[in-house]
Design a protein around this motif. Structure first.
Motif, mmCIF file in Angstrom:
data_model
loop_
_atom_site.group_PDB
_atom_site.id
_atom_site.type_symbol
_atom_site.label_atom_id
_atom_site.label_comp_id
_atom_site.label_asym_id
_atom_site.label_seq_id
_atom_site.Cartn_x
_atom_site.Cartn_y
_atom_site.Cartn_z
ATOM 1 N N ALA A 156 44.281 57.170 31.554
ATOM 2 C CA ALA A 156 44.064 58.320 33.051
ATOM 3 C C ALA A 156 43.056 57.799 33.767
ATOM 4 O O ALA A 156 42.045 58.484 34.266
ATOM 5 N N LEU A 157 42.538 56.238 33.429
ATOM 6 C CA LEU A 157 41.889 55.370 34.423
ATOM 7 C C LEU A 157 42.358 54.754 35.630
ATOM 8 O O LEU A 157 42.974 54.260 35.619
ATOM 9 N N TRP A 158 41.109 54.907 36.594
ATOM 10 C CA TRP A 158 41.336 53.729 37.564
ATOM 11 C C TRP A 158 40.359 52.779 38.136
ATOM 12 O O TRP A 158 38.926 52.541 37.263
ATOM 13 N N GLN A 159 40.553 51.731 38.940
ATOM 14 C CA GLN A 159 39.456 51.029 38.427
ATOM 15 C C GLN A 159 38.462 51.037 39.812
ATOM 16 O O GLN A 159 38.157 52.220 40.343
ATOM 17 N N GLN A 160 37.181 49.957 39.512
ATOM 18 C CA GLN A 160 36.238 50.749 40.682
ATOM 19 C C GLN A 160 36.059 49.689 41.908
ATOM 20 O O GLN A 160 36.159 48.543 42.202
ATOM 21 N N PHE A 161 36.884 51.021 42.373
ATOM 22 C CA PHE A 161 37.191 50.302 44.408
ATOM 23 C C PHE A 161 35.549 49.916 44.746
ATOM 24 O O PHE A 161 35.112 49.974 46.310
ATOM 25 N N ARG A 162 34.451 49.816 44.194
ATOM 26 C CA ARG A 162 32.857 49.972 45.051
ATOM 27 C C ARG A 162 33.219 48.612 44.628
ATOM 28 O O ARG A 162 31.683 47.938 44.624
ATOM 29 N N SER A 163 34.048 47.851 44.043
ATOM 30 C CA SER A 163 33.141 46.615 43.323
ATOM 31 C C SER A 163 33.915 45.453 44.435
ATOM 32 O O SER A 163 35.305 45.533 43.878
ATOM 33 N N TRP A 167 37.956 44.615 45.057
ATOM 34 C CA TRP A 167 38.031 43.939 46.839
ATOM 35 C C TRP A 167 39.133 42.864 47.183
ATOM 36 O O TRP A 167 39.775 42.350 47.764
ATOM 37 N N MET B 77 44.019 55.819 49.528
ATOM 38 C CA MET B 77 43.757 55.457 47.504
ATOM 39 C C MET B 77 42.824 55.509 47.347
ATOM 40 O O MET B 77 42.572 55.898 45.763
ATOM 41 N N PHE B 81 41.401 58.238 44.140
ATOM 42 C CA PHE B 81 40.891 57.693 42.786
ATOM 43 C C PHE B 81 39.729 57.861 41.935
ATOM 44 O O PHE B 81 39.328 57.816 41.262
ATOM 45 N N GLN B 82 38.525 57.471 43.776
ATOM 46 C CA GLN B 82 36.735 57.770 43.311
ATOM 47 C C GLN B 82 36.601 58.671 43.300
ATOM 48 O O GLN B 82 35.104 58.915 42.744
ATOM 49 N N TYR B 86 39.454 60.312 39.153
ATOM 50 C CA TYR B 86 38.342 60.045 38.576
ATOM 51 C C TYR B 86 37.236 59.933 39.062
ATOM 52 O O TYR B 86 36.824 58.598 39.366
ATOM 53 N N LEU B 88 33.657 58.891 39.364
ATOM 54 C CA LEU B 88 32.660 58.200 38.393
ATOM 55 C C LEU B 88 31.364 57.707 39.159
ATOM 56 O O LEU B 88 31.261 56.921 40.695
ATOM 57 N N ALA B 90 29.208 55.509 39.922
ATOM 58 C CA ALA B 90 28.014 53.820 40.450
ATOM 59 C C ALA B 90 27.304 53.776 41.291
ATOM 60 O O ALA B 90 26.716 53.656 42.477
ATOM 61 N N PRO B 94 27.475 57.999 46.649
ATOM 62 C CA PRO B 94 27.730 59.223 46.548
ATOM 63 C C PRO B 94 29.007 58.514 46.015
ATOM 64 O O PRO B 94 29.904 57.795 46.513
ATOM 65 N N LEU B 95 29.397 60.258 45.984
ATOM 66 C CA LEU B 95 31.160 59.704 45.226
ATOM 67 C C LEU B 95 32.497 59.287 46.762
ATOM 68 O O LEU B 95 33.058 58.092 46.683
ATOM 69 N N ASN B 96 32.299 59.645 47.514
ATOM 70 C CA ASN B 96 32.610 59.044 49.093
ATOM 71 C C ASN B 96 31.592 58.410 49.733
ATOM 72 O O ASN B 96 31.257 58.513 51.102
ATOM 73 N N SER B 97 31.799 57.068 49.327
ATOM 74 C CA SER B 97 30.661 56.370 49.436
ATOM 75 C C SER B 97 31.713 54.989 49.978
ATOM 76 O O SER B 97 31.754 53.944 49.800
ATOM 77 N N MET B 100 32.128 51.290 51.115
ATOM 78 C CA MET B 100 32.345 50.607 49.771
ATOM 79 C C MET B 100 34.371 50.483 50.168
ATOM 80 O O MET B 100 34.972 49.965 49.571
ATOM 81 N N TYR B 101 34.333 51.366 50.864
ATOM 82 C CA TYR B 101 36.532 51.811 51.298
ATOM 83 C C TYR B 101 36.949 50.693 51.815
ATOM 84 O O TYR B 101 38.396 50.466 51.698
#
Lengths: 462, 181
Positions: A156-163, A167, B77, B81-82, B86, B88, B90, B94-97, B100-101
């Motif tokens: 139940a994991l997802w990738q880190q889309f802020r990284s 990208w 998407m 996910f973020q 899930y 998280l 980082a 904020p969660l909805n940063s 970065m998307y």
């Protein structure tokens, strides 16, 4: 005596994009005959065999890597990003010239692009393939590489889309897909020509299959041209975004020497610069070997050299700004890295070699004589390829090997397996190019026909 | 002429030596009132495309839709996910940063738009098409090399075997041929 404008006109005519005397039939014949022959020339076979040998080296180094793991490479803490990332950035940068030639120059109506865009695009695809290998192998267990793509999983994991690294996955895979689509769409009419000219039944079937039944209908051409133009329009921001994202891999980190806002434009310019160098490295022998000098003329070499010079100067400006900002920021770590480590530290010979290759050597391109000389350009293009590889080496290694804490400093030495894998990808790239020039029309036939017709119209008008 | 003959006929094709005479012929045919016709050329010829009365096509709209879909898929998407599935934190962001998307949203916009351009074009053109009657015409293989063709199809309301043939012959083509289905 001729008036100045008349002599300028004559000079223009003596410097054409296509040598005089060609007709629709003759260009079709000339380009397609390279593909539609049973003969394999000894020079081609020898080159192909040599490259295939290097592909064996690639296979062995990948095999050993899979057996033993990334420990066979020279990477370790503090330098965790060694050859793998250097070569990834180098290859993906090379690919960018292909997209620039095929998309941006199309939008800018630069008709000279026509005889070089096909193989520049092929070069892009093969370079992206080589680039893609490195991150896949660097993950250590490539069979889990699909973990980089979002998919439902039992953790139940997802990738880190802020990284930026995430990208990169999207940027590079989109780039590879769009480049292949663009290339294939451009090929369809030429594959139909080959289908119609092929004598061999087997070849005819293959080309018929690949050309999807293209029949040159004007209704089809109408949609085709719109789609092609839109693809060019989409590829243009895409190519800029890809290397921008690659530069974010570095610039988003806080490592001295990486954390700089100059990185995205400087990386994009560097990518185009190295890509044009690679196009020249390939185009000069190809035009000689296949006697394509009347389609890839010295005007093309001249123009490519000019683009190389312009982007090279932007890269030089990037080096200067990096140094200036390190000094102007007043940050001890930045200043130490640039002036003490990069310029005088253990890797300083690489830094000065890169300055020689990318800033000093290319000044020769101001001379028209150099830009028109295939031999001089070929040598310069090799120097630039080396220079751009050194640039990535310097950026990756000097920043990592000595960062904030002197107690954690260390040195990076590549191993034989690093070198073997790198040479192997060069072999793979060249082998694909050998296959390409033999089995696919290396110059876009229908676009050359269009160019011929426009030329005829222009002559009729004047 | 019998009905079966007409049914077995796809159209009548005229072959021309250069783009200019094909453009002229197409203009005249259009002026005569023929609409069910097509020209076959070794490279896109703008005059001929105009002469056939083609002004706009569907591709830009399809690409626009594809791009919009890509943008929506890309951003939602990342958001799902973020933020929802899930969450998280980082780097204290904020969660909805959302900034970065944007890179992934952009890449998927381009990807979807490019795919819809290519597959939209192929689908509307009816590709892959393993068989087409025009290839029954002798010399048609030169349509992909150095000759220019105009075909008036039998489905056109004004189509008449003799009259259409006479009309095409009056345009001074290299050759005229009846295209079997």
């Amino acid at each position: 005596m001729a008036s100045p404008s008349a002599s300028a006109h004559i000079a223009q005519e003596s410097d054409p994009i296509i040598a005089p005397g060609h007709s629709l039939g003759s260009v079709t014949e000339k380009i397609s005959s390279v593909v539609l022959t049973k003969e394999f020339r000894p020079g081609w076979l020898a080159g192909f065999a040599l490259c295939a040998g290097l592909v064996m080296v690639l296979a062995i180094s990948i095999g050993w890597l899979l057996i033993r793991g990334v420990g066979i490479w020279g990477v370790n803490i503090p330098v965790g990003w060694g050859f793998a990332i250097i070569n990834f950035v180098w290859w993906i940068g090379i690919g960018h010239a292909g997209t620039l030639i095929s998309a941006i120059l199309l939008l800018l109506n630069q008709e000279w692009r026509t005889s070089i865009n096909r193989f520049a695009e092929a070069m892009t695809i093969f370079a992206v393939m080589c680039a893609g290998m490195f991150p896949l192998l660097h993950v250590g267990r490539p069979w889990f590489a699909y973990w980089m793509l979002p998919h439902p999983n039992t953790y139940a994991l997802w990738q880190q889309f802020r990284s930026p690294l995430q990208w990169d996955v999207f940027a590079v895979s989109t780039y590879a897909t769009v480049s292949m689509l663009f290339w294939y769409v451009g090929l369809i009419p030429d594959l139909a020509t080959l289908r119609d000219r092929a004598k061999n039944v087997f070849a005819k079937y293959i080309f018929a299959f690949l050309s999807l039944g293209w029949r040159g209908s004007s209704r089809h051409w109408f949609r085709y041209e719109t789609a092609y133009l839109l693809l060019a329009g989409l590829s243009t921001p895409l190519v800029v975004s890809v290397h921008t994202v690659v530069s974010f891999d570095f610039a988003v980190g806080i490592i001295p020497g990486w954390h700089a806002t100059i990185f995205p434009p400087y990386f994009v310019a560097g990518a185009i610069y190295s890509g044009f160098a690679m196009v020249l490295t390939l185009a000069i022998p190809i035009r000689k070997f296949f006697k394509m000098e009347d389609l890839i003329t010295s005007r093309h070499l001249d123009n490519m050299a000019k683009v190389m010079l312009a982007t090279g100067l932007i890269v030089g400006y990037g080096y200067f700004m990096e140094a200036f900002m390190a000094w102007y920021s007043g940050n001890d770590y930045e200043r130490y890295l640039l002036f003490k480590n990069r310029m005088q530290g253990p890797y300083s010979p690489f830094y000065w070699a890169l300055i020689f290759c990318n800033v000093i050597a290319i000044q020769a391109l101001w001379s028209k004589k150099v830009r028109r000389s295939p031999v001089a350009l070929f040598i310069l293009s090799i120097i630039v390829n080396i220079g751009m590889w050194l640039e990535r080496f310097v950026i990756v290694v000097t920043s990592l090997h000595a960062d904030f804490l002197p107690s954690s400093w260390g040195m990076y030495y590549p191993t034989i397996w690093d070198v073997a894998l790198y040479l192997g990808t060069i072999g793979f790239f060249l082998m694909m190019m050998f296959l390409f020039v033999r089995f696919v029309p290396m110059i876009s036939i229908f676009e050359v026909r269009m160019l011929l017709e426009q030329k005829k119209e222009k002559e009729a008008a004047s | 002429m019998t009905n079966t003959e007409i049914k077995s006929l796809f159209g009548i094709m005229a072959e021309f030596k250069d783009a200019a005479s094909l453009a002229e012929a197409t203009k005249r045919a259009y002026a005569m009132g023929y609409r069910q016709m097509d020209a076959y050329t070794p490279y896109p010829v703008e005059d001929v495309i105009h002469a056939l009365g083609l002004r706009r096509n569907e591709i830009p709209f399809i690409v626009f839709l594809g791009g919009c879909l890509g943008a929506i898929v890309g951003f939602s998407m990342c958001y799902y996910f973020q933020v929802i599935d899930y969450p998280l934190v980082a780097g204290g962001k904020p969660l909805n940063s959302w900034p970065m998307y944007i890179p992934i949203t952009f890449e998927l916009t381009v990807l979807f738009a490019a795919l819809s351009a290519v597959f939209g074009m192929l689908a509307l053109n009816g590709f892959p098409s393993p068989y087409h009657p025009v290839f029954n015409c002798p010399h048609f293989e030169r349509a992909s090399q150095d000759r220019f063709f105009l075909c008036i199809e039998a489905t056109d309301p004004l189509f008449d075997l003799e009259k259409t043939k006479q009309f095409l012959l009056s345009l001074k083509p290299v050759e005229v041929c009846e295209v079997a289905r």
